[in-house]
Design a protein around this motif. Sequence first.
Motif, PDB file in Angstrom:
ATOM      1  N   GLN A  73     -20.024 -25.332  12.977  1.00  8.53           N
ATOM      2  CA  GLN A  73     -19.543 -26.615  13.452  1.00  8.53           C
ATOM      3  C   GLN A  73     -19.588 -27.752  12.424  1.00  8.53           C
ATOM      4  O   GLN A  73     -18.644 -28.530  12.217  1.00  8.53           O
ATOM      5  N   LEU A  74     -20.910 -27.885  11.807  1.00  7.35           N
ATOM      6  CA  LEU A  74     -21.079 -28.906  11.073  1.00  7.35           C
ATOM      7  C   LEU A  74     -20.162 -28.702   9.916  1.00  7.35           C
ATOM      8  O   LEU A  74     -19.671 -29.737   9.134  1.00  7.35           O
ATOM      9  N   ALA A  75     -19.981 -27.468   9.323  1.00 13.70           N
ATOM     10  CA  ALA A  75     -19.264 -27.152   8.024  1.00 13.70           C
ATOM     11  C   ALA A  75     -17.751 -27.559   8.266  1.00 13.70           C
ATOM     12  O   ALA A  75     -17.117 -28.105   7.230  1.00 13.70           O
ATOM     13  N   CYS A  76     -17.323 -27.394   9.399  1.00 11.61           N
ATOM     14  CA  CYS A  76     -15.880 -27.695   9.748  1.00 11.61           C
ATOM     15  C   CYS A  76     -15.797 -29.384   9.937  1.00 11.61           C
ATOM     16  O   CYS A  76     -14.744 -29.817   9.484  1.00 11.61           O
ATOM     17  N   GLN A  77     -16.773 -29.781  10.502  1.00 17.03           N
ATOM     18  CA  GLN A  77     -16.506 -31.396  10.912  1.00 17.03           C
ATOM     19  C   GLN A  77     -17.070 -32.164   9.466  1.00 17.03           C
ATOM     20  O   GLN A  77     -16.445 -33.474   9.480  1.00 17.03           O
ATOM     21  N   PHE A  78     -17.743 -31.788   8.556  1.00 10.32           N
ATOM     22  CA  PHE A  78     -17.854 -32.289   7.465  1.00 10.32           C
ATOM     23  C   PHE A  78     -17.633 -31.390   6.029  1.00 10.32           C
ATOM     24  O   PHE A  78     -18.623 -30.967   5.483  1.00 10.32           O
ATOM     25  N   PRO A  79     -16.376 -31.349   5.745  1.00  9.85           N
ATOM     26  CA  PRO A  79     -15.907 -30.427   4.612  1.00  9.85           C
ATOM     27  C   PRO A  79     -16.509 -30.993   3.196  1.00  9.85           C
ATOM     28  O   PRO A  79     -16.624 -30.003   2.605  1.00  9.85           O
ATOM     29  N   SER A  80     -16.630 -32.161   3.224  1.00  9.27           N
ATOM     30  CA  SER A  80     -17.072 -32.869   1.897  1.00  9.27           C
ATOM     31  C   SER A  80     -18.772 -32.634   1.586  1.00  9.27           C
ATOM     32  O   SER A  80     -18.974 -33.171   0.734  1.00  9.27           O
ATOM     33  N   GLU A  81     -19.293 -32.497   2.757  1.00  5.91           N
ATOM     34  CA  GLU A  81     -20.868 -32.363   2.773  1.00  5.91           C
ATOM     35  C   GLU A  81     -21.206 -30.919   2.732  1.00  5.91           C
ATOM     36  O   GLU A  81     -20.607 -30.101   3.293  1.00  5.91           O
ATOM     37  N   GLU A  82     -22.536 -30.578   1.853  1.00  5.22           N
ATOM     38  CA  GLU A  82     -23.081 -29.384   1.873  1.00  5.22           C
ATOM     39  C   GLU A  82     -23.836 -28.909   3.077  1.00  5.22           C
ATOM     40  O   GLU A  82     -24.751 -29.987   3.303  1.00  5.22           O
ATOM     41  N   ILE A  83     -23.661 -28.071   3.892  1.00 11.22           N
ATOM     42  CA  ILE A  83     -24.356 -27.726   4.817  1.00 11.22           C
ATOM     43  C   ILE A  83     -25.617 -26.390   4.355  1.00 11.22           C
ATOM     44  O   ILE A  83     -25.035 -25.340   3.765  1.00 11.22           O
ATOM     45  N   LEU A  84     -26.620 -26.612   4.774  1.00 12.34           N
ATOM     46  CA  LEU A  84     -27.568 -25.496   4.341  1.00 12.34           C
ATOM     47  C   LEU A  84     -28.233 -24.983   5.526  1.00 12.34           C
ATOM     48  O   LEU A  84     -28.744 -25.485   6.490  1.00 12.34           O
ATOM     49  N   LEU A  85     -28.076 -23.401   5.496  1.00 12.28           N
ATOM     50  CA  LEU A  85     -28.477 -22.530   6.495  1.00 12.28           C
ATOM     51  C   LEU A  85     -29.684 -21.819   6.030  1.00 12.28           C
ATOM     52  O   LEU A  85     -29.371 -21.153   4.965  1.00 12.28           O
ATOM     53  N   ILE A  86     -30.716 -21.826   6.416  1.00 12.53           N
ATOM     54  CA  ILE A  86     -31.987 -21.245   6.135  1.00 12.53           C
ATOM     55  C   ILE A  86     -32.207 -20.230   6.744  1.00 12.53           C
ATOM     56  O   ILE A  86     -32.557 -20.453   8.256  1.00 12.53           O
TER      57      ILE A  86
END
Length: 512
Positions: A28-41
Amino acid sequence: MASPPNLEKPTKFVVVGGGIAGVTCAEQLACQFPSEEILLITAAPLIKTVTNFKQVSKTLEDFDVEEQPSSVLEDKYPNLRVLLSAVKSLQTKEHSLQTEGGQTVQYEKLCLCSGARPKLLTRDNPHVLGIRDTDSAQEFQRRLCKAKRIAVVGNGGIALELVYEVEGCEVIWAVKDKAIGNTFFDAGAAQFLIPSLEKEKPKKSLPCKRARYTTETDSSSHSPKGKSLDSGEPGSALGPDWHEGINLRGADKVSHRVHVEYQCEIQHIYSQEEFLLFCKYDTFTKKSVGQSVTRNPLIISCSNKGNWPVYIQLTNGKIYGCDFVVSATGVVPNTDVFLDGNNFELASDLGLRVDEHMRTSEPDVYAAGDICTACWEPSPLWQQMRLWTQARQMGWYAARCMAGDILEEPIELDFCFELFSHITKFFNYKVVLLGKFNAQGLGQDHELLVRCTKGQEYVKVVMSGGRMMGAVLIGETDLEETFENLILNQMDLSSFGEDLLNPSIDIEDYFD
């Protein structure tokens, strides 16, 4: 091949956990902020993804859960990176965490979705197995194929599915309640389902064609097989159809034989050597030995030769020998690794307390799924249960709340928290639970209306003050959407009385 995450600078959004809640939040975060890097650990190379999602009604959701390599996420979302490592520690004041692989991750917003671990009967007995994740399910399959009798302890969803699915092995099922499935339904529904344990199961029409993956030790991630994302415990929870495609057959020729011991718990677990000593040297009182070992035919039949690897003594005095014990007695939120040096507030069930925006007591730290406990004032028709449906809803809503905080936008509590709803399958029956389906919190101020057709359907509604507060639907009733509307609308149904469940009256015409 996705490039490794850049850990030199703070990451705006970091999510810990490869289960349903964590993956849903990260997507959901990746869809809403396509220009930001999302990190899943996540420590596990396989992550849980929601597939075949279907919105059945306003609040009811039906979906499958699939395990896929973490690379699938990176291929789907160019701005989402997956770091394969367990978390070693968290410093909320510094907005940083350390991984077992030696990396330091700085974050602006963090969401903890590390799930829960099995509440095992004992943690140091090789004959006691908890089933929580894929690795433990595979270990169960490996042991079962050589087993002639197993003991299952617990009365929740895993226990219900397991005792029904296992074949070629006798099952001793110990439940602490007066009826099976006490977590999900009442004694009436239990009696409706019990005959399914005694008859042949229907043939499955099609084999499971879902892709399955195995995990191996990954030296680069410092995450050995079977270890979870954050605490060395088993990984993210199994999906709703975890037994599909797994051969749950034992070594015996018997097809399906389950013996239920009601209103009892495990008093003691003996190894073969301990049990032989117990019998030989009378380590308990003579009265106990006389009643439980030498006179009870159930005990004699299963333990007279001392040839079982493990023995369980129940609080009702009975002792059973078996090949191994399955502990299915609930879960404990996986919080331990995050608590040291921080000031997280914990609920009575040891989950991280979260408010109506999924925020913990530490700034910029959110939580979703089994690790957290909802501590806002809930709707009169909703309660938290650690189920995969709520994990998906919480993960999705937590992402919205994190985004709203960054964008300084107001976020209202999502409609999914207005009415508890869950759809699943037990004993090959479709099961729908709505609202206060077990009259939770209603005290004596309620009445039950029940309609039952043996072998076909069981319908129960919970009424209070003339209004429907909850329902249990077993079988193909096609009533879920109508009853959902009745519960949400809180319409006064007093005038209908017992005719509300009269099968000759099509109530959909009145209330849809």
